[in-house]
Design an enzyme around this catalytic site. Structure first.
Site, PDB file in Angstrom:
ATOM      1  N   SER A 161       0.855  -1.185   0.000  1.00 49.47           N
ATOM      2  CA  SER A 161       0.000   0.000   0.000  1.00 49.47           C
ATOM      3  C   SER A 161       0.893   1.237   0.000  1.00 49.47           C
ATOM      4  O   SER A 161       2.072   1.160   0.371  1.00 49.47           O
ATOM      5  CB  SER A 161      -0.850  -0.026   1.277  1.00 49.47           C
ATOM      6  OG  SER A 161      -1.427   1.232   1.541  1.00 49.47           O
ATOM      7  N   TYR A 174      -2.726  -0.218  10.212  1.00 51.96           N
ATOM      8  CA  TYR A 174      -2.742  -0.572   8.790  1.00 51.96           C
ATOM      9  C   TYR A 174      -1.394  -0.223   8.150  1.00 51.96           C
ATOM     10  O   TYR A 174      -0.791  -1.045   7.437  1.00 51.96           O
ATOM     11  CB  TYR A 174      -3.889   0.168   8.089  1.00 51.96           C
ATOM     12  CG  TYR A 174      -4.033  -0.179   6.632  1.00 51.96           C
ATOM     13  CD1 TYR A 174      -4.658  -1.356   6.234  1.00 51.96           C
ATOM     14  CD2 TYR A 174      -3.526   0.658   5.630  1.00 51.96           C
ATOM     15  CE1 TYR A 174      -4.789  -1.688   4.890  1.00 51.96           C
ATOM     16  CE2 TYR A 174      -3.657   0.343   4.290  1.00 51.96           C
ATOM     17  CZ  TYR A 174      -4.289  -0.832   3.917  1.00 51.96           C
ATOM     18  OH  TYR A 174      -4.403  -1.153   2.592  1.00 51.96           O
TER      19      TYR A 174
HETATM   20  N1  LIG Z   1      -8.566  -0.494  -2.158  1.00 54.86           N
HETATM   21  C1  LIG Z   1      -7.418   0.171  -2.119  1.00 54.86           C
HETATM   22  O1  LIG Z   1      -7.349   1.365  -2.484  1.00 54.86           O
HETATM   23  C2  LIG Z   1      -6.183  -0.501  -1.636  1.00 54.86           C
HETATM   24  C3  LIG Z   1      -5.000   0.256  -1.658  1.00 54.86           C
HETATM   25  C4  LIG Z   1      -3.823  -0.355  -1.229  1.00 54.86           C
HETATM   26  C5  LIG Z   1      -3.832  -1.660  -0.801  1.00 54.86           C
HETATM   27  N2  LIG Z   1      -5.003  -2.358  -0.797  1.00 54.86           N
HETATM   28  C6  LIG Z   1      -4.934  -3.741  -0.336  1.00 54.86           C
HETATM   29  O2  LIG Z   1      -5.524  -4.585  -1.293  1.00 54.86           O
HETATM   30  C7  LIG Z   1      -6.058  -5.740  -0.639  1.00 54.86           C
HETATM   31  C8  LIG Z   1      -7.503  -5.933  -1.046  1.00 54.86           C
HETATM   32  O3  LIG Z   1      -8.231  -4.794  -0.636  1.00 54.86           O
HETATM   33  P1  LIG Z   1      -9.701  -4.461  -1.164  1.00 54.86           P
HETATM   34  O4  LIG Z   1      -9.713  -3.006  -1.395  1.00 54.86           O
HETATM   35  O5  LIG Z   1     -10.068  -5.402  -2.251  1.00 54.86           O
HETATM   36  O6  LIG Z   1     -10.534  -4.762   0.158  1.00 54.86           O
HETATM   37  P2  LIG Z   1     -11.924  -5.551   0.321  1.00 54.86           P
HETATM   38  O7  LIG Z   1     -12.342  -5.273   1.720  1.00 54.86           O
HETATM   39  O8  LIG Z   1     -12.831  -5.213  -0.780  1.00 54.86           O
HETATM   40  O9  LIG Z   1     -11.480  -7.078   0.174  1.00 54.86           O
HETATM   41  C9  LIG Z   1     -10.727  -7.742   1.137  1.00 54.86           C
HETATM   42  C10 LIG Z   1     -11.147  -9.198   1.145  1.00 54.86           C
HETATM   43  O10 LIG Z   1     -10.348  -9.891   2.105  1.00 54.86           O
HETATM   44  C11 LIG Z   1     -11.188 -10.795   2.784  1.00 54.86           C
HETATM   45  N3  LIG Z   1     -10.644 -11.098   4.110  1.00 54.86           N
HETATM   46  C12 LIG Z   1     -10.594 -10.273   5.188  1.00 54.86           C
HETATM   47  N4  LIG Z   1     -10.081 -10.919   6.246  1.00 54.86           N
HETATM   48  C13 LIG Z   1      -9.785 -12.177   5.814  1.00 54.86           C
HETATM   49  C14 LIG Z   1      -9.224 -13.309   6.433  1.00 54.86           C
HETATM   50  N5  LIG Z   1      -8.873 -13.300   7.737  1.00 54.86           N
HETATM   51  N6  LIG Z   1      -9.037 -14.425   5.704  1.00 54.86           N
HETATM   52  C15 LIG Z   1      -9.401 -14.465   4.398  1.00 54.86           C
HETATM   53  N7  LIG Z   1      -9.959 -13.425   3.761  1.00 54.86           N
HETATM   54  C16 LIG Z   1     -10.137 -12.291   4.457  1.00 54.86           C
HETATM   55  C17 LIG Z   1     -12.531 -10.092   2.882  1.00 54.86           C
HETATM   56  O11 LIG Z   1     -13.586 -11.025   3.121  1.00 54.86           O
HETATM   57  C18 LIG Z   1     -12.606  -9.398   1.542  1.00 54.86           C
HETATM   58  O12 LIG Z   1     -13.266 -10.194   0.586  1.00 54.86           O
HETATM   59  C19 LIG Z   1      -5.859  -5.503   0.865  1.00 54.86           C
HETATM   60  O13 LIG Z   1      -4.695  -6.157   1.295  1.00 54.86           O
HETATM   61  C20 LIG Z   1      -5.689  -4.011   0.954  1.00 54.86           C
HETATM   62  O14 LIG Z   1      -4.944  -3.627   2.085  1.00 54.86           O
HETATM   63  C21 LIG Z   1      -6.172  -1.818  -1.195  1.00 54.86           C
END
Ligand SMILES: NC(=O)c1ccc[n+]([C@@H]2O[C@H](COP(=O)([O-])OP(=O)(O)OC[C@H]3O[C@@H](n4cnc5c(N)ncnc54)[C@H](O)[C@@H]3O)[C@@H](O)[C@H]2O)c1
Length: 280
Positions: A161, A174
């Protein structure tokens, strides 16, 4: 392409798009998520359009659950070639409600105080974030790398991130968890990319993409954008949020040994320029 791609958190905003895009090239995609219903919907959609995908229940904080998922993936598709660690959380109770200290914050030490500051954040909520984002990534690597070591062409891709590099306000757990994933990516590449392990380990650092993870930080209940959204856009030279599909090129680059066979321990930021722009 004949690869078995395992994606944790693939029921979510970014992971579901990764799963769909990887399936388009003929790869077999294992959709792992805590939320089996969401994972099942993604798998169903991929199969309906002719792709190969299956959903598997998995909690990345529980090693036994990851081991069960690994066994099930092997039975369904074969050994994992590419692991994408995408499961991740934010927890509102692990965030501060203020961007910086204000006089008197140190007096609000009750954990039921609605104002969350350095002084009353609950350590167990911070650990929860670390457990999913960092230890969950570590444990998934530990479990799935068993199937990858010693074979040609396998790789692990972690998702970090902007918070791994910049001390973004309000999200201490985070940010720390993602910095830890960044360091672990390099540590693991040193450990496992040698002539015996042969597994390349890289990471993609997304900029800002609107998903359930961060929706409330950027969109107000009335649909207008928050001040935090304005800050992000101001610091993003391309002047917009990213689309999840725009992360896929970097992921496929790292997944394909023809394209990145001599690259390990690297991170690609896909951020519209955010990291290279101070915003002034
Ligand atoms: N959306 C952004 O702008 C962004 C930016 C940087 C990094 N990220 C990273 O990308 C990744 C995905 O994020 P997203 O935006 O799709 O979030 P999201 O909340 O849409 O999806 C996350 C998924 O992880 C699953 N999850 C949570 N805890 C879990 C566990 N203990 N075991 C298995 N599955 C689990 C959830 O059920 C969900 O489906 C994350 O690691 C997040 O930190 C996202």
């Amino acid at each position: 392409m004949e690869q078995v791609v395992v994606i944790t958190g693939a029921g979510g905003g970014l992971g579901s798009i990764f799963a769909k895009e990887f399936a388009k090239d003929g790869r077999k995609v294992a959709i792992l998520d805590f939320n089996l219903e969401a994972a099942g919907r993604v798998a169903e959609e991929i199969r309906a359009s002719g792709g190969r995908a299956a959903a598997f229940s998995c909690d990345v904080t529980d090693k036994a659950s990851l081991e069960a998922a690994r066994r099930n993936v092997r039975e369904t598709f074969g050994a994992c070639d590419v692991l994408i660690n995408c499961a991740g959380i934010q927890d509102p109770l692990a965030k501060t409600t203020k961007e910086a200290y204000e006089p008197g914050d140190e007096l609000g030490t009750e954990t039921d105080d609605e104002s969350r500051t350095l002084f009353n954040l609950d350590g167990s909520r911070l650990l929860k974030v670390m457990n999913v984002n960092w230890l969950g990534t570590f444990t998934a690597c530990q479990v799935f790398a068993v199937d990858m070591v010693g074979r040609e062409g396998c790789s692990i891709i972690n998702i970090t991130s902007m918070a791994a590099y910049d001390a973004l306000s309000m999200v201490p757990a985070y940010a720390s968890s993602k910095a830890a994933v960044d360091m672990f990516t390099r540590w693991l590449s040193n450990y496992i990319s040698n002539e015996y392990g042969k597994v390349r380990v890289n990471a993609v650092a997304p900029g800002y993409f609107l998903t359930p993870l961060n929706h409330d930080m950027y969109v107000n209940p009335d649909g207008s954008y928050t001040a935090r959204y304005d800050h992000v856009i101001h610091r993003t030279p391309m002047g917009r949020l990213g689309e999840p599909e725009e992360l896929v090129g970097a992921l496929k680059f790292f997944a394909d040994p023809q394209l990145s066979g001599y690259i390990t321990g690297q991170v690609i930021a896909v951020d519209g320029g955010f990291l290279s722009c101070p915003g002034i």
